[in-house]
Design a protein around this motif. Structure first.
Motif, PDB file in Angstrom:
ATOM      1  N   UNK A   1       0.910  -1.308   0.114  1.00 50.46           N
ATOM      2  CA  UNK A   1       0.054  -0.063   0.077  1.00 50.46           C
ATOM      3  C   UNK A   1       0.767   1.191  -0.552  1.00 50.46           C
ATOM      4  N   UNK A   2       0.450   2.060  -0.281  1.00 51.44           N
ATOM      5  CA  UNK A   2       1.266   3.463   0.159  1.00 51.44           C
ATOM      6  C   UNK A   2       0.223   5.099   0.402  1.00 51.44           C
ATOM      7  N   UNK A   3       0.845   5.784   1.205  1.00 48.24           N
ATOM      8  CA  UNK A   3       0.749   6.743   1.738  1.00 48.24           C
ATOM      9  C   UNK A   3      -0.329   7.930   0.302  1.00 48.24           C
ATOM     10  N   UNK A   4      -0.724   8.713   1.329  1.00 45.47           N
ATOM     11  CA  UNK A   4      -1.044   9.609   0.757  1.00 45.47           C
ATOM     12  C   UNK A   4      -1.529  11.191   1.460  1.00 45.47           C
ATOM     13  N   UNK A   5      -1.246  12.441   1.115  1.00 45.43           N
ATOM     14  CA  UNK A   5      -1.133  12.822   2.088  1.00 45.43           C
ATOM     15  C   UNK A   5      -2.570  13.086   3.096  1.00 45.43           C
ATOM     16  N   UNK A   6      -3.346  12.570   1.833  1.00 47.84           N
ATOM     17  CA  UNK A   6      -4.947  12.757   2.964  1.00 47.84           C
ATOM     18  C   UNK A   6      -4.992  11.866   3.854  1.00 47.84           C
TER      19      UNK A   6
ATOM     20  N   UNK B   1      -4.213  -3.453  -9.328  1.00 48.09           N
ATOM     21  CA  UNK B   1      -4.564  -1.771  -7.395  1.00 48.09           C
ATOM     22  C   UNK B   1      -5.874  -1.939  -8.086  1.00 48.09           C
ATOM     23  N   UNK B   2      -6.694  -1.040  -6.241  1.00 46.96           N
ATOM     24  CA  UNK B   2      -7.508  -0.794  -6.327  1.00 46.96           C
ATOM     25  C   UNK B   2      -7.846   0.578  -6.729  1.00 46.96           C
ATOM     26  N   UNK B   3      -8.924   0.515  -7.516  1.00 48.19           N
ATOM     27  CA  UNK B   3      -9.068   1.965  -7.883  1.00 48.19           C
ATOM     28  C   UNK B   3      -9.285   2.896  -6.958  1.00 48.19           C
TER      29      UNK B   3
ATOM     30  N   UNK C   1      -3.524   6.611  -6.519  1.00 50.70           N
ATOM     31  CA  UNK C   1      -4.297   8.278  -5.820  1.00 50.70           C
ATOM     32  C   UNK C   1      -3.193   9.647  -6.805  1.00 50.70           C
ATOM     33  N   UNK C   2      -2.724   9.269  -6.084  1.00 51.84           N
ATOM     34  CA  UNK C   2      -1.666  10.639  -6.561  1.00 51.84           C
ATOM     35  C   UNK C   2      -0.788  10.351  -8.253  1.00 51.84           C
ATOM     36  N   UNK C   3      -0.469   9.710  -8.891  1.00 52.78           N
ATOM     37  CA  UNK C   3      -0.311   9.379 -10.208  1.00 52.78           C
ATOM     38  C   UNK C   3      -1.561  10.068 -11.094  1.00 52.78           C
TER      39      UNK C   3
ATOM     40  N   UNK D   1     -10.698  21.850 -10.964  1.00 56.12           N
ATOM     41  CA  UNK D   1     -10.038  21.513 -10.942  1.00 56.12           C
ATOM     42  C   UNK D   1     -10.211  20.031 -10.754  1.00 56.12           C
ATOM     43  N   UNK D   2      -9.386  19.375  -9.986  1.00 50.98           N
ATOM     44  CA  UNK D   2      -8.582  17.878 -10.291  1.00 50.98           C
ATOM     45  C   UNK D   2      -8.860  17.087  -8.749  1.00 50.98           C
ATOM     46  N   UNK D   3     -10.031  15.833  -9.180  1.00 47.16           N
ATOM     47  CA  UNK D   3      -9.771  14.821  -7.788  1.00 47.16           C
ATOM     48  C   UNK D   3     -10.033  13.708  -8.693  1.00 47.16           C
ATOM     49  N   UNK D   4      -8.218  13.201  -8.611  1.00 46.72           N
ATOM     50  CA  UNK D   4      -8.435  12.078  -8.631  1.00 46.72           C
ATOM     51  C   UNK D   4      -8.427  11.338  -9.988  1.00 46.72           C
ATOM     52  N   UNK D   5      -9.380  10.892  -9.839  1.00 44.99           N
ATOM     53  CA  UNK D   5      -9.683  10.351 -11.437  1.00 44.99           C
ATOM     54  C   UNK D   5     -10.787   9.155 -11.350  1.00 44.99           C
ATOM     55  N   UNK D   6     -11.098   8.247 -12.865  1.00 51.88           N
ATOM     56  CA  UNK D   6     -11.493   7.838 -12.931  1.00 51.88           C
ATOM     57  C   UNK D   6     -10.774   6.013 -13.015  1.00 51.88           C
ATOM     58  N   UNK D   7     -10.867   5.101 -13.400  1.00 48.16           N
ATOM     59  CA  UNK D   7     -10.473   3.763 -13.762  1.00 48.16           C
ATOM     60  C   UNK D   7     -10.051   3.937 -15.252  1.00 48.16           C
ATOM     61  N   UNK D   8     -11.228   4.798 -16.398  1.00 46.00           N
ATOM     62  CA  UNK D   8     -10.298   4.700 -17.877  1.00 46.00           C
ATOM     63  C   UNK D   8      -9.133   5.600 -17.291  1.00 46.00           C
ATOM     64  N   UNK D   9      -9.182   6.687 -16.881  1.00 44.92           N
ATOM     65  CA  UNK D   9      -7.556   7.190 -16.765  1.00 44.92           C
ATOM     66  C   UNK D   9      -6.791   6.723 -16.143  1.00 44.92           C
ATOM     67  N   UNK D  10      -7.150   5.869 -15.419  1.00 45.39           N
ATOM     68  CA  UNK D  10      -6.341   5.281 -14.765  1.00 45.39           C
ATOM     69  C   UNK D  10      -5.698   4.228 -15.874  1.00 45.39           C
TER      70      UNK D  10
END
Ligand SMILES: NC(=O)c1ccc[n+]([C@@H]2O[C@H](COP(=O)([O-])OP(=O)(O)OC[C@H]3O[C@@H](n4cnc5c(N)ncnc54)[C@H](OP(=O)(O)O)[C@@H]3O)[C@@H](O)[C@H]2O)c1
Length: 374
Positions: free
Chosen positions: A74-79, A124-126, A181-183, A320-329
């Motif tokens: 797993x990895x950490x984000x500021x959130x 990986x989980x979206x 998240x971050x990427x 405004x960017x709030x992460x993204x969708x599975x398609x973006x991933x």
């Protein structure tokens, strides 16, 4: 393991370890794969914020459309740090929930109607379990892992098959765990919203997860990344990674002007603004004509007295960017595979030391991503 003389003990800062019986089996043991119980961290209210408790819980079972994933990293984000400090919610709605949005692992069981994955697949989980494509719905945005939906800091998770992506072949589980998240946020900000092109000047603020992915992606595309940091040793590393120029925002309050100077006076074509209130006006001041700013974070506070005229005069775009969708991933993963991109991991912690990973993030003494292996 991360430890430092003079720092408060992580057990008092972020964790209460309820020692489960299966702990004796040790990391990487067969326990999570076969046993009736698994270990997972949960949020527990503690003196106005949350702490992490390590618990032994019944092993989840996959429903018809669900998949069991043996989480490997797993990895950490500021959130995640902000959640623990209870900065987003004081109603204790996270209590009992599993922390961390980001993780990667191996499929170990599938429900009878699952078609997208087989046992053994690397996934990986979206970030938003229900945001698949297009614009998000209210329900999709309420399906954030490690928040409203269950997180990844668990030996095994159960999830709808729609909420997973395959991970690039050349990445380890630890590397893939840094992506959700971050990427994806950096990718959406630069490529989907910003329509970045080779040769453009890109401003990245600080050397945390989102900004370092921005640096890596911009460099891979042939754009010209310029990055800021409060610490010179990180700027040196960033230059080795492809930054064409750097500025120390702590020693130079006019870091934005320095960035514009590096661009030869052209200005920045793309900005990933993670500072918010403390950076946005400066980002706008040095934006190139027709430039794009992705509003991403609030490391220096949220809200702003935005000079809207400036946006108009230079024909700028602000998204405004709030992460993204599975398609973006998935689109990002194709780019990562094509360019054989590897994330920058600062340190990897063992599952039992997960609270120390949060401590490292709080210290600021890291660059890129912090990972926990399971
Ligand atoms: N909208 C979204 O979808 C989304 C997604 C991910 C993150 N975010 C937000 O974006 C921000 C960054 O998240 P992250 O996970 O990348 O954080 P992170 O990995 O924790 O990065 C933190 C780093 O940012 C730098 N920083 C701190 N204060 C700064 C300031 N005032 N100006 C410039 N840089 C500063 C520092 O780098 P140096 O040590 O180099 O100075 C610090 O180490 C957070 O506000 C987060 O909540 C939003």
């Amino acid at each position: 393991m991360y430890s430092r003389v003079g720092q408060r003990s992580w057990s008092s800062a972020f964790a209460r370890v309820i020692v489960p019986v299966v702990l004796a089996l040790g990391p990487g043991s067969a326990c999570a794969q076969d046993s009736d119980t698994i270990r997972q961290y949960q949020f527990a209210p503690a003196a106005g914020s949350y702490e992490l408790v390590l618990k032994e819980v019944p092993r989840p079972v996959a429903g018809d459309n669900e998949v069991l994933v043996r989480v490997r990293a797993t990895s950490l984000n500021r959130r995640d740090l902000n959640q623990l400090r209870s900065e987003y919610s004081d109603d204790w709605s996270y209590a009992g929930g599993i922390p961390l949005s980001d993780g990667a692992g191996e499929v170990i069981a599938v429900g009878k109607d699952v078609t997208r994955f087989d046992v053994g697949d690397r996934v990986a989980g979206i970030f938003f379990e229900q945001w698949i494509d297009g614009a998000p719905s209210e329900a999709a945005l309420a399906s954030d892992r490690g928040g409203n939906a269950g997180g990844m800091l668990s030996e095994v998770i159960v999830t709808n098959e729609a909420g997973l992506v395959s991970i690039p072949d050349h990445l380890s589980f630890e590397e893939a765990a840094t992506l959700p998240c971050a990427a994806v946020t950096a990718w959406v900000g630069l490529f989907k919203r910003g329509r970045i092109e080779p040769g453009q000047y890109v401003l990245l603020q600080g050397t945390g997860g989102v900004s370092v992915f921005g640096l890596i992606f911009a460099d891979a595309l042939g754009a010209k990344p310029i990055i800021t940091s409060s610490r010179d040793y990180k700027l040196e590393r960033a230059r080795e990674m492809g930054a064409i120029g750097t500025a120390n925002y702590r020693s130079n309050p006019d870091w934005h002007l320095e960035a514009k100077q590096i661009s030869g006076g052209h200005g920045l074509d793309q900005v990933l603004d993670v500072g918010g209130r403390g950076t946005l006006a400066r980002s706008l001041e040095v934006l190139a004509y027709g430039g794009h700013i992705a509003l991403i974070g609030g490391l220096a506070g949220y809200g702003s007295d935005i000079p809207t005229n400036a946006i108009m005069w230079i024909n700028a775009t602000v998204s405004g960017v709030y992460v993204g969708s599975r398609a973006d991933f998935e689109a990002m993963n194709a780019f990562i595979s094509e360019h054989e991109i590897r994330p920058l991991i600062d340190r990897v912690f063992d599952f039992e030391d997960a609270p120390a990973a949060y401590e490292l993030m709080e210290s600021g003494d890291f660059m890129g991503k912090i990972v926990i292996r399971l």
